[in-house]
Structure formats: C-alpha cells, structure tokens
Design an enzyme around this catalytic site. Sequence first.
Site, PDB file in Angstrom:
ATOM      1  NE  ARG A  75      -7.212   5.477   3.010  1.00 36.55           N
ATOM      2  CZ  ARG A  75      -8.023   5.006   3.969  1.00 36.55           C
ATOM      3  NH1 ARG A  75      -9.014   5.750   4.423  1.00 36.55           N
ATOM      4  NH2 ARG A  75      -7.828   3.807   4.470  1.00 36.55           N
TER       5      ARG A  75
ATOM      6  CE1 TYR B  87     -13.311  -7.553   1.794  1.00 41.58           C
ATOM      7  CE2 TYR B  87     -11.671  -9.111   1.005  1.00 41.58           C
ATOM      8  CZ  TYR B  87     -12.038  -8.076   1.850  1.00 41.58           C
ATOM      9  OH  TYR B  87     -11.139  -7.581   2.754  1.00 41.58           O
TER      10      TYR B  87
ATOM     11  CG  ASP C 296      -9.343  -3.220  -4.450  1.00 38.02           C
ATOM     12  OD1 ASP C 296     -10.142  -4.190  -4.438  1.00 38.02           O
ATOM     13  OD2 ASP C 296      -8.978  -2.637  -3.413  1.00 38.02           O
TER      14      ASP C 296
ATOM     15  NE  ARG D  61     -10.451   7.622  -3.552  1.00 41.74           N
ATOM     16  CZ  ARG D  61     -11.713   7.991  -3.749  1.00 41.74           C
ATOM     17  NH1 ARG D  61     -11.986   8.973  -4.606  1.00 41.74           N
ATOM     18  NH2 ARG D  61     -12.698   7.415  -3.105  1.00 41.74           N
TER      19      ARG D  61
ATOM     20  NE  ARG E 260      -3.954  -1.988   2.356  1.00 37.38           N
ATOM     21  CZ  ARG E 260      -4.495  -2.416   3.493  1.00 37.38           C
ATOM     22  NH1 ARG E 260      -4.249  -1.779   4.622  1.00 37.38           N
ATOM     23  NH2 ARG E 260      -5.285  -3.454   3.510  1.00 37.38           N
TER      24      ARG E 260
END
Length: 342
Positions: A29, A150, A75, A38, A25
């Site tokens: 962020r 998921y 992703d 973003r 990652r």
Amino acid sequence: MTARRTVLEVLKGETVSPPPLWMMRQAGRYLPEYRETRKRAGSFLDLCYNPDLAVEVTLQPIERFGFDASILFSDILVVPHALGRDLRFEEGRGPLLTPIQAHEIDALNTELFHVNLAPVYETVRQLRRKLPDETTLIGFCGAPWTVATYMIAGHGTPDQAPARLFAYREPDAFRRLLKTLADQSASYLIRQIEAGADVVQIFDSWSGVLDEGSFQAFCVEPVAEIVRQVRAAYPEVPVIGFPKGAGANYASYRSKTGISGLGLDWTVPLTAAETLQKDGAVQGNLDPLRLVAGGRALQEGVDAILDALADGPLIFNLGHGITPETPIAHVEAMVKQVRSRR
C-alpha cells in the site's frame, strides 16, 4: 552467461558487496500503483488469486527500485482457505476466519488443497518468466504456529492467548493441527519451487509470544518438518526462516530447524546478529519506522547494520514489513545508501 542471483550466493554463505536487498511487503500500500491495481481487483483475496494482477503487483517494486529479490504476492492465510476454512479481509480489521474447533481439525479438506492454490502456482510460473534473470524469486508460507493462531482465534490478537490456551487445553488436537499445517505447507512450498521459486521463506510472525517449551514444540518442530520435506524434494533450494520476536531462541531455532538463512527482527541487537551470522546468512533488520522517519534516523540505522554485518553473508532487509505510510523517497534513499556500500 548466467546472471548472478546474489541472494542465492549469500544464502550459500558467501559475502557479497554491496549486500543484496529486498523488503518484506515490498508490493503493497505504500505504492500508488499497488493501490490502483488493488482497486481493479475487487477484494484482497481476488488479488491474491488473480495471476495477472498478482504478477503485476509483485513486479511493481522491482520495476521501481530494482530490488535483488522478488517475493510472491499472496498471503499466509491462503493455506487454511485452501483447506476449506472461510476467510475474508475487512478494511481496518484485517483477516477474519470462523474459529476452528477441536473436532473440526480432522475434517480439514486436503484433497482440493492444490486445486484451490492453482492460481498461486500460475503466478509463480509467470513471475519467473517475466522477472529479470538476476532477480531471485522467493516463494513463501506462514509457519504452522502463526497460521494456527489465526485459525483458532479467527483474527489477530495482541498475544495470541486463544491459541495458547487451545494448545494447553487440547494438546492432542493442537498437535494434529500443526502436523496438518506442516505437511500441507511443505507441499505448498514444493509446488512453488516446481513453478519457479528459487528460495522459500517461512514467516513465523507470532513466535515471540511463547515460553521456551512451547517455542520448541510449536515453532521449531513444525518448521523443522517443513524444511525436512522441502529438502527431501529439493536439496539445493535455500529456506529462510523468520521467527519474529524469537529473542534468545534465535540461535536454537536456526540450528534445530536447519534453515539456510535467518531473518532477524529489528529488536535483535547487532552484536547478537554478528554472533548469529557466524553460523550462516542473516537477513534484516532495519526498524521499519526508521524508513518512515527518513533522514538521520534512516541513515544511522542503515549504517549500523552495514558496519556490523556487511563483512559476512547478509541480505539487507527490514526487521518486519514496510508500513503503508512509508514515503517512496525514503525507500529510494535506503536503496542508494545500501548500494553505495563498498
């Protein structure tokens, strides 16, 4: 003269000093420049599917820190999305999908899979052209078990009980789902390699919730099939496996899947990591919260890993992804400490 890609050297079993490093990652962020990009993208999925912006955020940590590897910005859930399942990301809730039912598995749309993922392949092509020659480019996918969790629950859950129950109650349907995901994920990784990826990594973020038999059937066997298919097409391209939380199953995971490098989460004792390293390259495994804390906690964590593992094939990394609240100065301190090791 061809530039050295030290991550590739380590994955071939060589010891490099200081060890190469990157962070899971690493485009994210914690970086102000990421947050700005973003905003321009609109939604998270729009960012994943916009090659220009995905390249921009992938390059940001390379330009700032000079990491030895760059991992494609995308992703793991673009795979079910490309198979025709709905997907959206909500702030504070993460990814949301409509839970798949047993009768819907055979209806997954594989015909448009690569068409839907064409923007990702274009991102990889652009990255390989724009990255420094010495920077290893890593492509990736989610492991079939983790992606299936998921798809079945429709969102992340603490122990993936919905997927475990589905697997026990609908074993045939669940096997078909894992097979479809393994075949499509292998094809996805092969296309990433064709586009310019030097290495591919398989993320199994939820392998730690399974019992021994389920771990073998749901984690090991599908990943082994992915590795087999990738190797059949590209025998020389290394594959890193990261079965987070695998604990005592790490050794069997490595031997039975045939991966080149083994990603370790931060709970793996360094004595165990030393044993695992005897069979090949390991990657990890700093606790991401040591990086948040900084100071002595960070210094001691980095030193412990280097003292235990730097004399063998090691890719220095975190034991999971960097968290958004991580101070940039702490990342700079970590990079400096690892790179000063001789």
